[in-house]
Write an enzyme that holds these catalytic residues in place. Structure first.
Site, PDB file in Angstrom:
ATOM      1  N   LYS A  50      28.740   7.933  16.102  1.00 51.86           N
ATOM      2  CA  LYS A  50      27.466   8.179  16.280  1.00 51.86           C
ATOM      3  C   LYS A  50      26.494   7.954  15.216  1.00 51.86           C
ATOM      4  CE  LYS A  50      29.209  11.549  19.585  1.00 51.86           C
ATOM      5  NZ  LYS A  50      29.534  13.034  19.823  1.00 51.86           N
ATOM      6  N   GLN A  94      29.107  19.104  18.089  1.00 53.05           N
ATOM      7  CA  GLN A  94      30.418  18.344  18.534  1.00 53.05           C
ATOM      8  C   GLN A  94      31.371  18.990  19.003  1.00 53.05           C
ATOM      9  OE1 GLN A  94      30.858  14.981  18.344  1.00 53.05           O
ATOM     10  NE2 GLN A  94      32.476  15.097  19.310  1.00 53.05           N
ATOM     11  N   ASP A 117      22.876  16.090  24.607  1.00 51.40           N
ATOM     12  CA  ASP A 117      24.218  16.084  25.466  1.00 51.40           C
ATOM     13  C   ASP A 117      23.755  16.482  26.784  1.00 51.40           C
ATOM     14  OD1 ASP A 117      26.058  15.119  24.226  1.00 51.40           O
ATOM     15  OD2 ASP A 117      26.791  16.910  23.205  1.00 51.40           O
TER      16      ASP A 117
END
Ligand code: NAD
Length: 287
Positions: A50, A94, A117
């Site tokens: 990422k 994460q 997200d």
């Protein structure tokens, strides 16, 4: 046809990059912060991928690395600091988190306006209702594939294998918006094949290598393989028995070089959306 997603993804990334060049003539660059708890090797790999993708198109990315035994309270305090930091547009925690931390509590602590997200209940609810929101990256990336190849979903039988909050459930709303007929199957579904066999579009998000065999797939289906499994030889494979399935598919996404690439692209896209939203608020406050 094997649907390698690099070209589709590059087009999207290049247009985000161009937008960033324009914006940064007058403003700071977009800033994504990734919170990494512990040293899980797969998580570290994803975070590095990422970070690399951000750097390539001009998004600033920082990683906050926290010990795996951090308390939930301490983690929530770190998130609150990021929520209050005007120089941070997007926050990604994460997953998975260590077992002593409640993932839902952490997700709900992220300011919904920085929830890159799209896992916050505000965004999940808005997505289901078809309202403006941040849509989770993997489902959003999957929907882009149908657009990219001009596949009309109206009236199609879509079968999703798996019922996760991050992939499968958001897809229900997105497919319904396209007027598809959606079936969700999962670990307790009886006779999985009976469902998958009828699928014009089959999305598999389970995490079991070769779960979907050739006789479970309809001739001419569009197969989206979301699963990521590490084989004994260290190579990655999906949930579909690719070698025996791909010839009967109209389209099939490979693993790697399929859905995973789109997921990262949509992370960049969502970061850009949050950045633009943040700038608008900033300018409004100035006036
Ligand atoms: P999950 O891991 O939370 O849950 C797995 C799901 O599979 C459950 O809903 C369960 O009911 C279902 N399941 C288990 N065994 C089954 C069986 N025999 N038949 C039918 N259903 C069964 O789901 P997730 O978080 O969506 O992850 C699924 C896979 O997708 C994992 O391999 C994950 O690494 C991968 N993934 C990939 C990406 C990407 O960008 N490519 C993104 C997210 C997840």
């Amino acid at each position: 046809m094997i649907l390698y997603t690099k070209d589709i993804s590059d087009n999207i990334r290049n247009s985000i990059k161009d937008e960033i060049i324009q914006y940064t003539k007058n403003f700071r660059a977009p800033h994504l912060v990734v919170v990494l708890v512990g040293t899980d090797s797969a998580s570290i790999k994803y975070v590095n991928a990422k970070k690399r993708a951000c750097e390539e198109i001009g998004i600033v990315s920082s990683v906050i690395e926290l010990e795996s035994d951090i308390s939930e309270k301490h983690l929530l305090a770190e998130i609150e600091k990021l929520n209050c930091d005007e120089g941070v547009d997007a926050i990604l925690v994460q997953l998975p988190l260590p077992k002593h931390i409640n993932t839902n509590t952490v997700i709900m602590a992220i300011n919904q306006k920085k929830d890159v997200d799209g896992f916050h209940p505000h965004n999940v609810g808005h997505s289901l209702l078809g309202l403006d929101c941040i849509t989770p990256c993997t489902p959003k990336g999957i929907m882009r594939l149908f657009d990219a190849v001009g596949y009309d979903l109206e009236g199609k039988n879509v079968v999703i294998v798996g019922r996760s909050n991050i992939v499968s459930k958001p897809l229900i709303g997105l497919f319904l918006e396209k007027n598809a007929t959606v079936t969700i199957t999962h670990s307790k579904t009886r006779d999985l094949k009976q469902h998958t066999k009828k699928a014009d579009v089959l999305v598999v998000a389970v995490g079991k290598a070769k779960l979907i065999t050739s006789e479970m797939v309809k001739e001419g289906a569009f197969v989206v393989d979301v699963g990521i499994n590490v084989m004994e030889n260290g190579k990655l494979c999906g949930d579909v028995d690719f070698d025996n399935v791909y010839e009967k598919c109209a389209f099939i996404t490979p693993v790697p070089k399929g859905v995973g690439v789109m997921t990262i692209t949509m992370l960049l896209y969502n970061t850009m959306l949050l950045y633009k939203n943040n700038l608008e608020n900033f300018n409004r406050n100035k006036i």
